[in-house]
Design a protein around this motif. Structure first.
Motif, PDB file in Angstrom:
ATOM      1  N   LYS A  14       5.486 -16.920  -5.432  1.00  0.00           N
ATOM      2  CA  LYS A  14       4.831 -18.022  -6.355  1.00  0.00           C
ATOM      3  C   LYS A  14       3.258 -17.735  -6.640  1.00  0.00           C
ATOM      4  N   THR A  15       2.777 -16.829  -6.061  1.00  0.00           N
ATOM      5  CA  THR A  15       1.439 -16.657  -5.931  1.00  0.00           C
ATOM      6  C   THR A  15       1.070 -15.287  -7.112  1.00  0.00           C
ATOM      7  N   LEU A  16       2.231 -14.703  -7.292  1.00  0.00           N
ATOM      8  CA  LEU A  16       2.141 -13.314  -8.073  1.00  0.00           C
ATOM      9  C   LEU A  16       1.376 -13.704  -9.557  1.00  0.00           C
ATOM     10  N   GLU A  17       1.576 -14.694 -10.082  1.00  0.00           N
ATOM     11  CA  GLU A  17       0.982 -15.127 -11.501  1.00  0.00           C
ATOM     12  C   GLU A  17      -0.610 -15.454 -11.280  1.00  0.00           C
ATOM     13  N   LYS A  18      -1.058 -15.808 -10.076  1.00  0.00           N
ATOM     14  CA  LYS A  18      -2.166 -16.120  -9.817  1.00  0.00           C
ATOM     15  C   LYS A  18      -3.212 -14.911  -9.604  1.00  0.00           C
ATOM     16  N   MET A  19      -2.575 -13.610  -9.034  1.00  0.00           N
ATOM     17  CA  MET A  19      -3.176 -12.645  -8.729  1.00  0.00           C
ATOM     18  C   MET A  19      -3.907 -12.014  -9.975  1.00  0.00           C
ATOM     19  N   ASN A  20      -5.147 -11.296  -9.573  1.00  0.00           N
ATOM     20  CA  ASN A  20      -5.511 -10.375 -10.591  1.00  0.00           C
ATOM     21  C   ASN A  20      -5.785  -8.761 -10.237  1.00  0.00           C
ATOM     22  N   GLU A  21      -6.061  -8.295 -11.355  1.00  0.00           N
ATOM     23  CA  GLU A  21      -6.389  -6.610 -10.915  1.00  0.00           C
ATOM     24  C   GLU A  21      -7.743  -6.230 -10.305  1.00  0.00           C
ATOM     25  N   VAL A  22      -7.537  -5.729  -9.162  1.00  0.00           N
ATOM     26  CA  VAL A  22      -8.796  -5.330  -8.320  1.00  0.00           C
ATOM     27  C   VAL A  22      -8.479  -3.743  -8.089  1.00  0.00           C
ATOM     28  N   GLU A  23      -9.847  -3.434  -8.311  1.00  0.00           N
ATOM     29  CA  GLU A  23      -9.962  -1.807  -8.140  1.00  0.00           C
ATOM     30  C   GLU A  23      -9.323  -1.385  -6.648  1.00  0.00           C
ATOM     31  N   ILE A  24      -8.523  -0.139  -6.601  1.00  0.00           N
ATOM     32  CA  ILE A  24      -7.823   0.295  -5.417  1.00  0.00           C
ATOM     33  C   ILE A  24      -8.823   1.250  -5.064  1.00  0.00           C
ATOM     34  N   CYS A  25      -9.463   1.358  -3.742  1.00  0.00           N
ATOM     35  CA  CYS A  25     -10.208   2.292  -3.143  1.00  0.00           C
ATOM     36  C   CYS A  25      -9.217   3.305  -2.498  1.00  0.00           C
ATOM     37  N   GLU A  26      -9.918   4.366  -2.364  1.00  0.00           N
ATOM     38  CA  GLU A  26      -8.886   5.721  -1.757  1.00  0.00           C
ATOM     39  C   GLU A  26      -8.566   5.706  -0.353  1.00  0.00           C
ATOM     40  N   SER A  27      -9.315   4.893   0.317  1.00  0.00           N
ATOM     41  CA  SER A  27      -8.979   4.439   1.783  1.00  0.00           C
ATOM     42  C   SER A  27      -7.912   3.714   1.843  1.00  0.00           C
ATOM     43  N   LYS A  28      -7.622   2.791   0.925  1.00  0.00           N
ATOM     44  CA  LYS A  28      -6.457   1.913   0.667  1.00  0.00           C
ATOM     45  C   LYS A  28      -5.178   2.618   0.486  1.00  0.00           C
ATOM     46  N   ALA A  29      -5.337   3.617  -0.557  1.00  0.00           N
ATOM     47  CA  ALA A  29      -4.362   4.553  -0.982  1.00  0.00           C
ATOM     48  C   ALA A  29      -4.006   5.400  -0.019  1.00  0.00           C
ATOM     49  N   GLN A  30      -4.796   5.711   0.700  1.00  0.00           N
ATOM     50  CA  GLN A  30      -4.576   6.744   1.737  1.00  0.00           C
ATOM     51  C   GLN A  30      -3.713   6.124   2.929  1.00  0.00           C
ATOM     52  N   LYS A  31      -4.117   4.681   3.344  1.00  0.00           N
ATOM     53  CA  LYS A  31      -3.186   3.972   4.266  1.00  0.00           C
ATOM     54  C   LYS A  31      -1.917   3.676   3.611  1.00  0.00           C
ATOM     55  N   ALA A  32      -1.698   3.188   2.310  1.00  0.00           N
ATOM     56  CA  ALA A  32      -0.587   3.190   1.767  1.00  0.00           C
ATOM     57  C   ALA A  32       0.345   4.334   1.818  1.00  0.00           C
ATOM     58  N   TYR A  33      -0.282   5.524   1.238  1.00  0.00           N
ATOM     59  CA  TYR A  33       0.577   6.841   1.511  1.00  0.00           C
ATOM     60  C   TYR A  33       1.178   6.926   3.113  1.00  0.00           C
ATOM     61  N   LEU A  34       0.402   6.593   4.053  1.00  0.00           N
ATOM     62  CA  LEU A  34       1.004   6.542   5.546  1.00  0.00           C
ATOM     63  C   LEU A  34       2.144   5.604   5.896  1.00  0.00           C
ATOM     64  N   ASN A  35       2.065   4.582   5.200  1.00  0.00           N
ATOM     65  CA  ASN A  35       3.085   3.503   5.156  1.00  0.00           C
ATOM     66  C   ASN A  35       4.317   4.037   4.443  1.00  0.00           C
ATOM     67  N   THR A  36       4.263   4.970   3.480  1.00  0.00           N
ATOM     68  CA  THR A  36       5.434   5.294   2.737  1.00  0.00           C
ATOM     69  C   THR A  36       6.280   6.383   3.642  1.00  0.00           C
ATOM     70  N   LEU A  37       5.547   6.694   4.783  1.00  0.00           N
ATOM     71  CA  LEU A  37       6.227   7.451   5.783  1.00  0.00           C
ATOM     72  C   LEU A  37       6.897   6.809   6.965  1.00  0.00           C
ATOM     73  N   MET A  38       6.972   5.432   6.818  1.00  0.00           N
ATOM     74  CA  MET A  38       7.438   4.627   8.009  1.00  0.00           C
ATOM     75  C   MET A  38       8.890   4.743   8.197  1.00  0.00           C
ATOM     76  N   LYS A  39       9.664   4.574   8.896  1.00  0.00           N
ATOM     77  CA  LYS A  39      11.097   4.249   9.316  1.00  0.00           C
ATOM     78  C   LYS A  39      11.094   2.770   8.904  1.00  0.00           C
ATOM     79  N   ILE A  40      12.301   2.584   8.091  1.00  0.00           N
ATOM     80  CA  ILE A  40      12.403   1.007   7.404  1.00  0.00           C
ATOM     81  C   ILE A  40      13.525   0.534   8.320  1.00  0.00           C
ATOM     82  N   LYS A  41      13.337  -0.363   9.199  1.00  0.00           N
ATOM     83  CA  LYS A  41      14.467  -0.986   9.877  1.00  0.00           C
ATOM     84  C   LYS A  41      14.970  -2.257   9.539  1.00  0.00           C
ATOM     85  N   ASN A  42      14.061  -2.904   8.715  1.00  0.00           N
ATOM     86  CA  ASN A  42      14.724  -4.327   8.171  1.00  0.00           C
ATOM     87  C   ASN A  42      13.938  -4.540   6.819  1.00  0.00           C
ATOM     88  N   GLU A  43      14.024  -5.789   6.324  1.00  0.00           N
ATOM     89  CA  GLU A  43      13.716  -6.009   4.955  1.00  0.00           C
ATOM     90  C   GLU A  43      12.176  -6.235   4.916  1.00  0.00           C
TER      91      GLU A  43
END
Length: 152
Positions: A6-35
């Motif tokens: 419901k909130t997707l359409e209200k979101m705006n484009e925000v610059e992505i900082c490198e530290s957030k990208a690095q954290k996101a990269y680490l998240n892609t290495l996580m074990k996925i146990k649930n949805e």
């Protein structure tokens, strides 16, 4: 998490900082146990996909696009675990993952035997793109999912 759609359409484009990208990269290495893990993973992957396409993205990320390679393993995990609240569609050139009514899409995925078998099976229900470009709101979507994920 179920109300994020419901909130997707209200979101705006925000610059992505490198530290957030690095954290996101680490998240892609996580074990996925649930949805919920999967949703956090997909928001992270979406952020990375958006970040590498930006002019301001660090060259390390632009040249190191390997984070997308583990997406095929995650897709296999979705097929094997048959998560509740997750619908996976594998097309010829696109993958749609609908989770909590938010549809993530990915292109240029190498399909393994498991994914090709799923693609040809009756479980592979066609999805039509919902028309919401998640990469343009990747930073804000990531923040919301991360905040909700941490409180679960």
């Amino acid at each position: 998490m179920e109300n994020i759609y419901k909130t997707l359409e209200k979101m705006n484009e925000v610059e992505i900082c490198e530290s957030k990208a690095q954290k996101a990269y680490l998240n892609t290495l996580m074990k996925i146990k649930n949805e919920y893990d999967l949703f956090y993973y997909l928001a992270s992957m979406n952020l990375l996909n958006a970040y590498v396409k930006k002019d301001y993205a660090s060259q390390d990320f632009k040249h190191n696009y390997i984070f997308k390679l583990n997406l095929a393993d995650t897709l296999e995990n979705i097929v094997k675990k048959n998560f509740k609240n997750v619908n996976l569609y594998i097309g010829s050139d696109v993958v749609y993952i609908d989770i909590f009514n938010v549809q993530f899409s990915f292109h240029n995925i190498k399909y393994s035997t498991i994914l090709n078998n799923y693609k040809l099976s009756s479980k592979n229900k066609v999805q039509v793109w919902k028309g919401i470009r998640l990469q343009s709101i990747a930073s804000e979507l990531y923040d919301i999912v991360e905040n909700k994920y941490i409180t679960i």
